[in-house]
Scaffold this motif. Structure first.
Motif, PDB file in Angstrom:
ATOM      1  N   ASP A 404      19.742  26.712 -33.281  1.00 18.86           N
ATOM      2  CA  ASP A 404      20.066  25.496 -34.015  1.00 18.86           C
ATOM      3  C   ASP A 404      19.358  25.456 -35.368  1.00 18.86           C
ATOM      4  O   ASP A 404      19.905  24.944 -36.353  1.00 18.86           O
ATOM      5  CB  ASP A 404      19.690  24.267 -33.196  1.00 18.86           C
ATOM      6  N   ASP A 600      21.569  15.168 -31.195  1.00 17.99           N
ATOM      7  CA  ASP A 600      22.818  15.675 -30.654  1.00 17.99           C
ATOM      8  C   ASP A 600      23.671  14.554 -30.088  1.00 17.99           C
ATOM      9  O   ASP A 600      24.880  14.694 -29.964  1.00 17.99           O
ATOM     10  CB  ASP A 600      22.533  16.705 -29.549  1.00 17.99           C
ATOM     11  N   GLU A 603      25.036  12.429 -33.744  1.00 18.22           N
ATOM     12  CA  GLU A 603      25.627  13.069 -34.900  1.00 18.22           C
ATOM     13  C   GLU A 603      27.141  13.135 -34.756  1.00 18.22           C
ATOM     14  O   GLU A 603      27.695  13.087 -33.662  1.00 18.22           O
ATOM     15  CB  GLU A 603      25.061  14.479 -35.071  1.00 18.22           C
ATOM     16  N   THR A 605      29.601  15.204 -34.380  1.00 18.57           N
ATOM     17  CA  THR A 605      29.896  16.575 -33.999  1.00 18.57           C
ATOM     18  C   THR A 605      31.362  16.698 -33.584  1.00 18.57           C
ATOM     19  O   THR A 605      32.129  15.750 -33.643  1.00 18.57           O
ATOM     20  CB  THR A 605      28.978  17.018 -32.852  1.00 18.57           C
ATOM     21  N   THR A 606      31.727  17.881 -33.140  1.00 15.63           N
ATOM     22  CA  THR A 606      33.116  18.187 -32.792  1.00 15.63           C
ATOM     23  C   THR A 606      33.273  18.262 -31.283  1.00 15.63           C
ATOM     24  O   THR A 606      32.396  18.778 -30.580  1.00 15.63           O
ATOM     25  CB  THR A 606      33.536  19.527 -33.422  1.00 15.63           C
ATOM     26  N   THR A 616      36.603  15.757 -34.613  1.00 14.64           N
ATOM     27  CA  THR A 616      35.260  15.210 -34.748  1.00 14.64           C
ATOM     28  C   THR A 616      35.173  13.836 -34.094  1.00 14.64           C
ATOM     29  O   THR A 616      36.183  13.177 -33.845  1.00 14.64           O
ATOM     30  CB  THR A 616      34.858  15.099 -36.221  1.00 14.64           C
ATOM     31  N   GLN A 649      29.420  15.674 -23.186  1.00 13.99           N
ATOM     32  CA  GLN A 649      30.142  15.364 -24.416  1.00 13.99           C
ATOM     33  C   GLN A 649      30.557  13.899 -24.461  1.00 13.99           C
ATOM     34  O   GLN A 649      30.454  13.237 -25.505  1.00 13.99           O
ATOM     35  CB  GLN A 649      31.375  16.270 -24.507  1.00 13.99           C
TER      36      GLN A 649
END
Length: 662
Positions: A404, A600, A603, A605-606, A616, A649
């Motif tokens: 990362d 994480d 943010e 993110t995708t 996204t 997720q």
């Protein structure tokens, strides 16, 4: 007749016109007679002031309209009489009266609703005082019970952490860490605000790596390099040279041998020069020309020197390079990449100004510091550390952090790519650092040293330091806060039995205690790290204090659990506490970005799996409101709690939505 504009009038003659839809209320008059109002309720006021206008007027609000003031009285028998009979209407004229106020029916309906709201909100004083006292008593009992539970949990956590630290497989003996600290204090004696530089120089010597000192002249760069010769001992050979644009290879590698030339051999006399040095200091190293670079690269990286037809090993332990600026030419990138540690040496700050004056003032000869004695650690300790560090393991979370970090540096502007060689050197450095601290496993606390390794430009160091502070411990604060908010909603609505709620709270308690245990361990390692100055270790540990919102979440879990226990003896206590807690607001959240929450989870993110794979978070939050409400509801109900990729997720996406108020 008062009627609504969309209602039917069925008790009039069919040849009369229907009420105009542009009016809110109408009063129809025909030949002096007024129709009966069959509304079944009396008007809420004694009289209304109305305006009269004939239908022949083009518009109700025309300036030239005829106005006649009337007074209409509401009678108990629901008959409406004309107070001023002077008004005359013929058979062909139907007059309509536009009422400026709302219709009586609507006014009456609003009045009833207002009275009902007032009645529901008007608590008797005694009942309100009694309810307030009960809520305060409930809150006090819940807080007292939760406080004792949290104290016991944290005490057990400390005992568990101490037992885990004692059971760690030891690396180097504890006395080596003590000797390293003693050596660092000796090297920085007489220097001001150079604790970090001294320890990094010692670590570079232990790892057999090289250091670049960036800073203006007069910041003790050469003095630091000379003092490092004490690490090698009395047999150390120190070499120092200042390079310019016109420097020639003979200045670094020695002159050509005249006897060798007589025998047709291209040899150099290297005695006293860089190929035979143990510790070397090269100032303004980036002014080296191409004639010097080739030989310098092989000495720095492979520790070999090509002297004529022979390839000779060099005893160089550590090269300390100095420069006032970063390299600008691409041909210097290879040399720049081979210098593992990069330190910005700044002038003494205003806080240390008085100490600088005291250190540089004239002193009696007996008090003058001597640089000739050997250090408590030496070359033999460094060799043993490099051999033993091969047994130090690098866990998966540290590997993820390194990956990362490389991605983060590549995303900066301008990018700071990390070469494979540099990454390998950084891993070996972390292994040596972990072993010398007495461990056989690299911890995240060791990764704070990467802030002196991975950056490329000076302004990127602060960004890398801030990024590392947010990654020292992987917390689950945003997800746990979302789940806890969902449990509070279920407790308030009564949809979850107290027994089920207590089981879910027990799971949250275990996760929070696990996170707090990791946090406390990393703080302890930072404070005891032998390669960090005491001030640096305290600063890094203090930077992690912002993540202690986990303790606030633990308190919320304990209080909700205490309310659930009270509910078994006093039904309704759980719902009352949930409503009271919801009204107080100030729900504990770990900061995102913050800098100290788990980035994480917040943010943009995708999506990597699921129906929105490749999109996204921000795109899905904007385009698919149904999906957002569904996953928020499921998480609030306790769903998506496993460690699968999809559940992680979803929790991250819900945390993203909550942090942005969606």
């Amino acid at each position: 007749l008062f009627r609504s504009h969309d209602s039917c009038i069925d008790d009039w003659d069919p040849y009369w016109p229907k009420p105009c839809k542009h009016f809110q209320s109408l009063l129809i008059l025909h030949q002096g007679r007024i129709g009966r109002w069959r509304g079944g309720m009396s008007l809420g006021m004694s009289q209304l002031s109305l305006s009269l206008c004939p239908l022949s007027t083009p518009t109700l609000y025309a300036r030239e309209r005829q106005k006649t003031s009337l007074r209409v009285l509401a009678q108990p028998a629901c008959w409406v009489r004309l107070a001023e009979p002077s008004f005359h209407a013929n058979a062909s004229c139907v007059a309509c009266l536009g009422v400026a106020l709302v219709s009586a029916r609507r006014m009456h309906r609003h009045a009833l609703a207002a009275r009902r709201r007032t009645a529901s909100q008007r608590w008797p004083l005694l009942r309100r005082a009694a309810a307030s006292g009960q809520l305060q008593d409930l809150q006090s009992r819940v807080k007292d019970s939760a406080q004792s539970q949290v104290s016991q949990w944290l005490k057990d956590l400390e005992l568990t952490s101490d037992a885990a630290s004692a059971s760690d497989v030891s690396g180097a003996p504890a006395e080596l860490s003590d000797r390293i600290g003693l050596a660092a204090r000796e090297l920085e004696a007489g220097l001001v605000e150079r604790s970090t530089e001294v320890r990094i120089l010692l670590l570079a010597a232990f790892c057999a790596e090289h250091v670049l000192l960036l800073g203006p002249p007069g910041t003790a760069k050469s003095l630091l390099a000379r003092r490092l010769t004490r690490f090698v001992g009395s047999d150390a050979h120190f070499f120092e040279r200042l390079l310019t644009r016109f420097s020639v290879p003979e200045e670094l590698f020695g002159p050509l041998s005249l006897k060798g030339l007589e025998q047709d051999e291209y040899l150099r006399k290297t005695a006293g020069y860089l190929p035979e040095a143990t510790i070397a200091f090269v100032d303004e190293i980036f002014k080296a020309n191409s004639a010097i670079l080739n030989s310098l690269l092989s000495i720095v990286n492979e520790r070999i020197f090509d002297n004529g037809p022979d390839r000779v090993s060099v005893p160089l332990q550590c090269l300390i390079a100095a420069s006032n600026e970063l390299p600008e030419s691409e041909e210097l990138d290879a040399l720049y990449d081979r210098l593992l540690f990069r330190l910005q040496v700044k002038p003494v700050s205003n806080e240390g100004f008085a100490s600088l004056i005291a250190a540089t003032a004239l002193q009696p000869a007996a008090e003058t510091h001597s640089d000739t004695s050997s250090l408590p650690v030496g070359l033999s300790d460094a060799k043993q550390a490099r051999v033993a560090a091969a047994r130090v393991s690098v866990p998966s979370d540290v590997v993820d952090l390194l990956r990362d970090a490389r991605g983060f540096l590549a995303s900066l502007e301008p990018p700071a790519p990390v070469s494979d060689r540099r990454l390998g050197q950084a891993v070996r450095m972390l292994q040596v650092a972990a072993w010398t601290c007495g461990r056989l496993q690299v911890e995240r606390a060791d990764c704070v040293l990467l802030c002196h390794v991975l950056w490329r430009e000076s302004k990127q160091e602060a960004a890398l330091r801030e990024w590392l502070q947010s990654r020292l411990v992987k917390m689950h604060g945003p997800q746990l806060s979302s789940i806890l908010a969902g449990l509070l909603d279920r407790a308030e609505s009564g949809s979850a039995p107290p027994q089920d709620l207590q089981r879910e709270l027990l799971t949250l308690q275990k996760v929070l205690l696990h996170d707090l245990g990791l946090l406390q361990r990393q703080q302890q390692l930072l404070m005891q790290h032998c390669w960090l100055a005491p001030s640096d270790g305290k600063a890094w540990a203090a930077a992690m204090e912002a993540q202690l919102a986990e303790r606030a979440l633990l308190t919320e879990v304990a209080q909700l659990g205490a309310a659930a226990e009270l509910d078994s003896a006093e039904p309704g206590s759980l719902a009352e506490y949930a409503r009271m807690r919801r009204s107080q607001g100030h729900w504990p959240q770990t900061s995102a970005g913050s800098s100290t929450a788990e980035k994480d989870g917040v943010e943009d993110t995708t999506f990597k799996v699921g129906k929105h794979k490749g999109r996204t978070f921000s795109e899905v939050a904007t385009d698919d409101a149904d999906y957002c409400s569904m996953v928020k509801r499921k998480v609030a109900e306790g769903g998506f709690t496993s460690n699968s990729a999809l559940d992680k997720q979803i929790r991250a996406f819900v945390a993203y939505l909550r942090t942005r108020g969606r």
